[in-house]
Write a protein that holds these residues in place. Sequence first.
Motif, mmCIF file in Angstrom:
data_model
loop_
_atom_site.group_PDB
_atom_site.id
_atom_site.type_symbol
_atom_site.label_atom_id
_atom_site.label_comp_id
_atom_site.label_asym_id
_atom_site.label_seq_id
_atom_site.Cartn_x
_atom_site.Cartn_y
_atom_site.Cartn_z
ATOM 1 N N CYS A 71 -15.992 -46.702 -3.213
ATOM 2 C CA CYS A 71 -14.770 -47.479 -3.465
ATOM 3 C C CYS A 71 -14.979 -48.968 -3.202
ATOM 4 O O CYS A 71 -14.245 -49.818 -3.711
ATOM 5 C CB CYS A 71 -13.642 -47.027 -2.537
ATOM 6 S SG CYS A 71 -13.628 -45.273 -2.114
ATOM 7 N N SER A 73 -16.922 -51.356 -3.991
ATOM 8 C CA SER A 73 -17.146 -52.404 -4.986
ATOM 9 C C SER A 73 -15.823 -52.888 -5.563
ATOM 10 O O SER A 73 -15.754 -53.975 -6.127
ATOM 11 C CB SER A 73 -18.053 -51.887 -6.101
ATOM 12 O OG SER A 73 -17.455 -50.761 -6.707
ATOM 13 N N CYS A 74 -14.758 -52.103 -5.432
ATOM 14 C CA CYS A 74 -13.471 -52.468 -6.030
ATOM 15 C C CYS A 74 -12.345 -52.668 -5.011
ATOM 16 O O CYS A 74 -11.278 -53.168 -5.384
ATOM 17 C CB CYS A 74 -13.018 -51.396 -7.015
ATOM 18 S SG CYS A 74 -14.103 -51.218 -8.445
ATOM 19 N N VAL A 92 -1.960 -48.786 3.109
ATOM 20 C CA VAL A 92 -1.575 -48.055 1.890
ATOM 21 C C VAL A 92 -0.752 -46.799 2.206
ATOM 22 O O VAL A 92 0.156 -46.442 1.446
ATOM 23 C CB VAL A 92 -2.824 -47.714 1.031
ATOM 24 C CG1 VAL A 92 -3.712 -46.663 1.685
ATOM 25 C CG2 VAL A 92 -2.410 -47.254 -0.365
ATOM 26 N N VAL A 100 1.364 -53.823 -3.962
ATOM 27 C CA VAL A 100 0.755 -55.051 -3.422
ATOM 28 C C VAL A 100 1.209 -56.238 -4.275
ATOM 29 O O VAL A 100 1.000 -56.253 -5.492
ATOM 30 C CB VAL A 100 -0.792 -54.949 -3.410
ATOM 31 C CG1 VAL A 100 -1.427 -56.297 -3.047
ATOM 32 C CG2 VAL A 100 -1.253 -53.876 -2.434
ATOM 33 N N TRP A 116 2.515 -43.421 -1.070
ATOM 34 C CA TRP A 116 1.173 -42.893 -0.814
ATOM 35 C C TRP A 116 1.128 -42.110 0.498
ATOM 36 O O TRP A 116 1.524 -42.629 1.550
ATOM 37 C CB TRP A 116 0.138 -44.031 -0.752
ATOM 38 C CG TRP A 116 -0.238 -44.552 -2.102
ATOM 39 C CD1 TRP A 116 0.036 -45.797 -2.611
ATOM 40 C CD2 TRP A 116 -0.991 -43.871 -3.117
ATOM 41 N NE1 TRP A 116 -0.485 -45.915 -3.877
ATOM 42 C CE2 TRP A 116 -1.118 -44.752 -4.214
ATOM 43 C CE3 TRP A 116 -1.551 -42.595 -3.219
ATOM 44 C CZ2 TRP A 116 -1.788 -44.405 -5.393
ATOM 45 C CZ3 TRP A 116 -2.220 -42.255 -4.394
ATOM 46 C CH2 TRP A 116 -2.334 -43.153 -5.456
ATOM 47 N N THR A 135 -3.790 -45.022 -15.886
ATOM 48 C CA THR A 135 -4.232 -45.908 -14.809
ATOM 49 C C THR A 135 -5.495 -46.644 -15.239
ATOM 50 O O THR A 135 -6.283 -46.127 -16.037
ATOM 51 C CB THR A 135 -4.528 -45.155 -13.494
ATOM 52 O OG1 THR A 135 -4.971 -46.120 -12.524
ATOM 53 C CG2 THR A 135 -5.618 -44.114 -13.652
ATOM 54 N N MET A 137 -7.739 -47.547 -13.010
ATOM 55 C CA MET A 137 -8.791 -47.336 -12.019
ATOM 56 C C MET A 137 -9.908 -46.516 -12.650
ATOM 57 O O MET A 137 -9.738 -45.333 -12.938
ATOM 58 C CB MET A 137 -8.247 -46.645 -10.764
ATOM 59 C CG MET A 137 -9.348 -46.315 -9.765
ATOM 60 S SD MET A 137 -8.731 -46.088 -8.092
ATOM 61 C CE MET A 137 -9.508 -44.558 -7.633
ATOM 62 N N ALA A 138 -11.044 -47.176 -12.881
ATOM 63 C CA ALA A 138 -12.176 -46.521 -13.538
ATOM 64 C C ALA A 138 -13.043 -45.830 -12.497
ATOM 65 O O ALA A 138 -14.049 -46.362 -12.052
ATOM 66 C CB ALA A 138 -12.986 -47.562 -14.321
ATOM 67 N N LEU A 151 -12.805 -38.677 3.545
ATOM 68 C CA LEU A 151 -12.527 -40.042 3.093
ATOM 69 C C LEU A 151 -11.089 -40.440 3.446
ATOM 70 O O LEU A 151 -10.841 -41.557 3.904
ATOM 71 C CB LEU A 151 -12.767 -40.153 1.579
ATOM 72 C CG LEU A 151 -12.420 -41.497 0.931
ATOM 73 C CD1 LEU A 151 -13.124 -42.666 1.612
ATOM 74 C CD2 LEU A 151 -12.767 -41.487 -0.560
HETATM 75 C C1 HEC Z 1 -14.279 -49.509 -10.608
HETATM 76 C C2 HEC Z 1 -13.327 -49.981 -9.640
HETATM 77 C C3 HEC Z 1 -12.650 -48.991 -8.716
HETATM 78 C C4 HEC Z 1 -13.233 -48.019 -7.922
HETATM 79 C C5 HEC Z 1 -14.702 -47.628 -7.855
HETATM 80 C C6 HEC Z 1 -12.160 -47.450 -7.152
HETATM 81 N N1 HEC Z 1 -10.975 -48.032 -7.465
HETATM 82 FE FE1 HEC Z 1 -9.156 -47.620 -6.649
HETATM 83 N N2 HEC Z 1 -8.256 -48.891 -7.951
HETATM 84 C C7 HEC Z 1 -8.920 -49.652 -8.896
HETATM 85 C C8 HEC Z 1 -7.954 -50.293 -9.762
HETATM 86 C C9 HEC Z 1 -8.268 -51.217 -10.935
HETATM 87 C C10 HEC Z 1 -6.679 -49.904 -9.292
HETATM 88 C C11 HEC Z 1 -5.324 -50.238 -9.897
HETATM 89 C C12 HEC Z 1 -5.015 -49.115 -10.858
HETATM 90 C C13 HEC Z 1 -3.842 -49.342 -11.791
HETATM 91 O O1 HEC Z 1 -3.170 -50.380 -11.687
HETATM 92 O O2 HEC Z 1 -3.610 -48.440 -12.623
HETATM 93 C C14 HEC Z 1 -6.901 -49.026 -8.143
HETATM 94 C C15 HEC Z 1 -5.890 -48.442 -7.387
HETATM 95 C C16 HEC Z 1 -6.124 -47.672 -6.264
HETATM 96 C C17 HEC Z 1 -5.077 -47.166 -5.403
HETATM 97 C C18 HEC Z 1 -3.571 -47.404 -5.555
HETATM 98 C C19 HEC Z 1 -3.173 -48.581 -4.699
HETATM 99 C C20 HEC Z 1 -1.732 -48.968 -4.765
HETATM 100 O O3 HEC Z 1 -1.413 -50.047 -4.235
HETATM 101 O O4 HEC Z 1 -0.892 -48.239 -5.330
HETATM 102 C C21 HEC Z 1 -5.685 -46.446 -4.419
HETATM 103 C C22 HEC Z 1 -5.019 -45.722 -3.272
HETATM 104 C C23 HEC Z 1 -7.112 -46.497 -4.684
HETATM 105 N N3 HEC Z 1 -7.346 -47.240 -5.815
HETATM 106 C C24 HEC Z 1 -8.068 -45.892 -3.883
HETATM 107 C C25 HEC Z 1 -9.430 -45.842 -4.220
HETATM 108 C C26 HEC Z 1 -10.428 -45.123 -3.450
HETATM 109 C C27 HEC Z 1 -10.161 -44.421 -2.128
HETATM 110 C C28 HEC Z 1 -11.614 -45.254 -4.122
HETATM 111 C C29 HEC Z 1 -12.954 -44.640 -3.783
HETATM 112 C C30 HEC Z 1 -13.069 -43.220 -3.848
HETATM 113 C C31 HEC Z 1 -11.355 -46.069 -5.284
HETATM 114 N N4 HEC Z 1 -10.037 -46.404 -5.322
HETATM 115 C C32 HEC Z 1 -12.330 -46.450 -6.209
HETATM 116 C C33 HEC Z 1 -10.286 -49.773 -9.037
HETATM 117 C C34 HEC Z 1 -11.226 -48.967 -8.430
#
Ligand code: HEC
Length: 165
Positions: A71, A73-74, A92, A100, A116, A135, A137-138, A151
């Motif tokens: 996670c 890197s993002c 969170v 946020v 959450w 979403t 989130m990739a 985790l």
């Molecule tokens: C490649 C980049 C990337 C990775 C890797 C990633 N995320 Fe995310 N995450 C994002 C993005 C972009 C969003 C916003 C998504 C949206 O707006 O749909 C997000 C949103 C979230 C949110 C929602 C936050 C909110 O304020 O509602 C959570 C919780 C979260 N990620 C947890 C994780 C966790 C734990 C991991 C590791 C297992 C992870 N993410 C891996 C890019 C990433």
Amino acid sequence: MRVFHTAAIAAFCIVLAACSKGEEKSESGSTPVAAVAAAPSDTEKAALLAALPAPYNAGDLANGQRKFALCRSCHTIAEGGPALTGPNLYGVFGRPSGAVADYAYSPALKAAGFVWDGEHLDKWLADPRGFMPGTKMAFAGLKDPKDRVDLIAYLKVETGFKPAP
Ligand code: HEC
């Protein structure tokens, strides 16, 4: 006269003893306050872990930390940390989804409308795009349920989660 003199000295001594006792108390009382102000120690993290609701109280923090590498890197998790590709995750748990300020969420996450908690995060982490189509989130998903428990426990301990009293 002599008797009075002795009594006066005795009374004076008692007052002195009470004073020095009071001082000792406030001195020892200030030590734990200073310790709490510092970053949580490993012992304090172990106590936070033990206070989590099941199954997270049995989580493996070391494995959780290793999985957080997926996670990192993002996302930042420190209080006041910057947004990267994804939003900062401090606080969170107990926060509404997509809340946020100044982070540009996808319309899907912005409209999701839940708070959450461990359960939502578990489904989200297993398969983000299956759980929430649209979403941005990739992330492919963390398939092992035990890894997700570890985790989530790690995130609860590191992001300021406070269990209900
Ligand atoms: C490649 C980049 C990337 C990775 C890797 C990633 N995320 Fe995310 N995450 C994002 C993005 C972009 C969003 C916003 C998504 C949206 O707006 O749909 C997000 C949103 C979230 C949110 C929602 C936050 C909110 O304020 O509602 C959570 C919780 C979260 N990620 C947890 C994780 C966790 C734990 C991991 C590791 C297992 C992870 N993410 C891996 C890019 C990433």
